[in-house]
Design an enzyme around this catalytic site. Sequence first.
Site, PDB file in Angstrom:
ATOM      1  N   CYS A   1      17.752  15.969  13.530  1.00 33.55           N
ATOM      2  CA  CYS A   1      17.311  16.045  12.139  1.00 33.55           C
ATOM      3  C   CYS A   1      17.407  17.509  11.716  1.00 33.55           C
ATOM      4  CB  CYS A   1      15.911  15.456  11.967  1.00 33.55           C
ATOM      5  SG  CYS A   1      14.609  16.287  12.908  1.00 33.55           S
TER       6      CYS A   1
ATOM      7  N   ARG B   1      11.443  14.829  12.706  1.00 35.91           N
ATOM      8  CA  ARG B   1      11.701  13.427  12.354  1.00 35.91           C
ATOM      9  C   ARG B   1      12.425  12.689  13.482  1.00 35.91           C
ATOM     10  NH1 ARG B   1      14.494  14.864   6.700  1.00 35.91           N
ATOM     11  NH2 ARG B   1      14.985  16.727   7.937  1.00 35.91           N
TER      12      ARG B   1
END
Length: 282
Positions: free
Chosen positions: A237, A242
């Site tokens: 990410c 994330r």
Amino acid sequence: MTAPEFNFGLLIEAEDLVPYLGHECLRIVDLSRSSVYEQLHIPHAIQLKPKQLVAQHDEATGVLPSVEQLQQLVQYLNISPEHHVVVYDDEGGAWAGRLIWNLHCIGFTRTSLLNGGIHAWLGAGFPTTSEIEKTQPVEKLVQVDLSQVNQYKIDYDELRKQVETQHIQLWDCRTTEEYTGLRLAARRGGHIPAALHFEWSTALDRQNHLKLHPLERTRNRLEQLGFQLNQPVVVYCQSHHRSGLAYIVGRLLQWPIRAYDGAWSEWGNRLDSPIITGENPL
């Protein structure tokens, strides 16, 4: 300390945790925002702040910390080899997944993600507290062992080589705007060549307390996008936050998965990295 009496998988439900609250071999870790933790949290949960999980190297903002920093993390968590660590947060599992990845990197795999985190816990009506947990120091702390770290992470040089030889499967779990290059979060925007896009939060059911959608549903969507779940994959990410949840999803799907912790903050900030813009992988 007695041997654990429970046998949790990598993903557990709130009701599975309730009978073991207060168990001496259980360590519950809360990665929610401080304002949430101070107001309410699962009984016996200790607070951990995301900044304790990452280090910054050159352009990269979320790389795995040094051995010394990782040992400090273990000391803060106060975990022995006999402990089982259950982690949750207030965002669906990204920071919680990042902690689990950190622990896996150092050779500690007695870990579980609480499905849905604090939202699922509250939705089930289970007890909370505002009291700060104080743990007794354990006699034998987990020792950081990075001998198997390459099973879990990949660095820039290795990734660059595999991208250039087209010998890699890549999962970009950022937003569509970041993937296409419409939103800049580094010097340059776009994605790593050949990376397929599946946003991390797509795996979450917002109508069900941010629990994961059924794994078969997520598996089907990934396969429809062109992912080969029997072949190794690297997920990234912006700063391996994330992708913490994406890593967990991959492991639950028994997918050979590693994380690029340099992430887009490193790849996109380096001026020599090959980059693709637009909706197509190549």
